[in-house]
Design an enzyme around this catalytic site. Sequence first.
Site, mmCIF file in Angstrom:
data_model
loop_
_atom_site.group_PDB
_atom_site.id
_atom_site.type_symbol
_atom_site.label_atom_id
_atom_site.label_comp_id
_atom_site.label_asym_id
_atom_site.label_seq_id
_atom_site.Cartn_x
_atom_site.Cartn_y
_atom_site.Cartn_z
ATOM 1 N N TYR A 33 0.833 -1.210 0.000
ATOM 2 C CA TYR A 33 0.000 0.000 0.000
ATOM 3 C C TYR A 33 0.859 1.248 0.000
ATOM 4 O O TYR A 33 2.071 1.190 0.261
ATOM 5 C CB TYR A 33 -0.970 -0.003 1.188
ATOM 6 C CG TYR A 33 -0.353 0.341 2.533
ATOM 7 C CD1 TYR A 33 0.479 -0.548 3.183
ATOM 8 C CD2 TYR A 33 -0.600 1.568 3.145
ATOM 9 C CE1 TYR A 33 1.043 -0.232 4.417
ATOM 10 C CE2 TYR A 33 -0.046 1.886 4.384
ATOM 11 C CZ TYR A 33 0.771 0.987 5.010
ATOM 12 O OH TYR A 33 1.329 1.302 6.226
ATOM 13 N N LYS A 147 6.523 -2.001 1.933
ATOM 14 C CA LYS A 147 5.330 -1.416 2.569
ATOM 15 C C LYS A 147 4.126 -2.339 2.380
ATOM 16 O O LYS A 147 3.231 -2.070 1.575
ATOM 17 C CB LYS A 147 5.071 -0.011 1.998
ATOM 18 C CG LYS A 147 4.141 0.836 2.862
ATOM 19 C CD LYS A 147 4.229 2.289 2.483
ATOM 20 C CE LYS A 147 3.163 3.156 3.118
ATOM 21 N NZ LYS A 147 3.191 3.207 4.578
ATOM 22 N N GLU A 179 11.363 2.549 14.748
ATOM 23 C CA GLU A 179 10.539 3.644 14.221
ATOM 24 C C GLU A 179 9.229 3.664 14.987
ATOM 25 O O GLU A 179 9.032 2.883 15.921
ATOM 26 C CB GLU A 179 10.312 3.479 12.711
ATOM 27 C CG GLU A 179 9.663 2.159 12.337
ATOM 28 C CD GLU A 179 9.593 1.903 10.837
ATOM 29 O OE1 GLU A 179 9.502 2.849 10.048
ATOM 30 O OE2 GLU A 179 9.605 0.709 10.480
ATOM 31 N N LEU A 204 10.785 1.349 7.497
ATOM 32 C CA LEU A 204 10.265 1.809 6.215
ATOM 33 C C LEU A 204 11.069 3.029 5.771
ATOM 34 O O LEU A 204 11.373 3.908 6.589
ATOM 35 C CB LEU A 204 8.785 2.179 6.337
ATOM 36 C CG LEU A 204 8.173 2.528 4.986
ATOM 37 C CD1 LEU A 204 7.967 1.279 4.136
ATOM 38 C CD2 LEU A 204 6.876 3.286 5.136
HETATM 39 N N1 PDD Z 1 2.702 5.158 7.353
HETATM 40 N N2 PDD Z 1 7.286 3.912 9.098
HETATM 41 C C1 PDD Z 1 6.173 3.170 9.023
HETATM 42 C C2 PDD Z 1 6.141 1.857 9.704
HETATM 43 C C3 PDD Z 1 5.053 3.649 8.313
HETATM 44 O O1 PDD Z 1 3.940 2.909 8.233
HETATM 45 C C4 PDD Z 1 5.119 4.930 7.699
HETATM 46 C C5 PDD Z 1 3.972 5.481 6.897
HETATM 47 C C6 PDD Z 1 6.311 5.668 7.812
HETATM 48 C C7 PDD Z 1 6.477 7.018 7.186
HETATM 49 O O2 PDD Z 1 6.590 6.917 5.788
HETATM 50 P P1 PDD Z 1 6.101 8.078 4.819
HETATM 51 O O3 PDD Z 1 6.818 9.304 5.243
HETATM 52 O O4 PDD Z 1 6.489 7.609 3.477
HETATM 53 O O5 PDD Z 1 4.611 8.215 5.016
HETATM 54 C C8 PDD Z 1 7.370 5.115 8.512
HETATM 55 C C9 PDD Z 1 1.538 5.579 6.589
HETATM 56 C C10 PDD Z 1 1.343 7.051 6.577
HETATM 57 C C11 PDD Z 1 0.334 4.797 7.068
HETATM 58 O O6 PDD Z 1 0.504 3.603 7.285
HETATM 59 O O7 PDD Z 1 -0.750 5.358 7.186
#
Ligand code: PDD
Length: 284
Positions: A33, A147, A179, A204
């Site tokens: 996703y 992801k 994280e 991620l």
């Molecule tokens: N989450 N780490 C994890 C485990 C994440 O699920 C996310 C993003 C990030 C940040 O990545 P980015 O800056 O590309 O959004 C880091 C999204 C927003 C979600 O699951 O809703």
Amino acid sequence: MSRIVYVNGEFLPEDEAKISVFDRGFLFADAIYEVSTVLQGKLVDNAAHLARLQRSVDALNMGLPCSLEEIEAIQLEMLKRNDINEGGLYLQVTRGAADRDFAFPKDSKPSLVMFTQSRPVIDTAAAQNGISVVTTPDIRWQRRDIKTVGLLPASMAKQTALDAGANDAWLVEDGFITEGTSNNAHIVTKDGVLLTRALSNKILHGITRKAVLALAEETGITVEERSFTPDEVSNAAEAFITSASMFVTPVVTFNGEPIVDGKPGKVAKRLRELYIAFALKSLK
Ligand code: PDD
């Protein structure tokens, strides 16, 4: 008003959309996703999200049902049909439907699903006041750089945090923060160094993280990519998270204790302003 969602070639009211019970996203979390943020009815830094989508599906030998250009055209059509101004666009690709078997099916067609979520992104209480986080063990798998929708450990950690009266959890493995449940974790040391874990399969590769680190370096902030411990967070000058949905959001309480005075720090505030300016420039 019911949302219009996208499912495998069709734009449908959300209560009419269907996906097979044999879809491998449902049976095996065999799905990828992306969440892109919407500002002023347009997508933030979407090319980077699409590039990561390609990287994730390649890592799982999954394939996409259509080209990235076609996916972006569908994304933009979704924003129009839902008349969304500020919020998020969720996109999911699965390996498709096939009779249940652990082996990858040879001829399944990937599924593509999208929906929008309307909500404030810029003016939020979290951005204004900061959030509280608690640590929990990181029990996720070893390919966190992909992801996937295998989000149950993250969901459990989030619930543990909420049950403890906090807003989110920072995950700990081998004594170091990996994280947040759905965001990247950063601190600013008392010497003014921005510390963030280096990229690997353990986290991620956040799209927001990447942009924010570049902005920090441009403004003369020293960035050091290395793992840090919960103790270093407790002794930090500031802490903050980055994600597509939260941009830069200060962390003001850690494991029940305020970070310094328990107020958002100035580096986090400045980086949030810079990131919002960057996001507005990147709109498509
Ligand atoms: N989450 N780490 C994890 C485990 C994440 O699920 C996310 C993003 C990030 C940040 O990545 P980015 O800056 O590309 O959004 C880091 C999204 C927003 C979600 O699951 O809703």
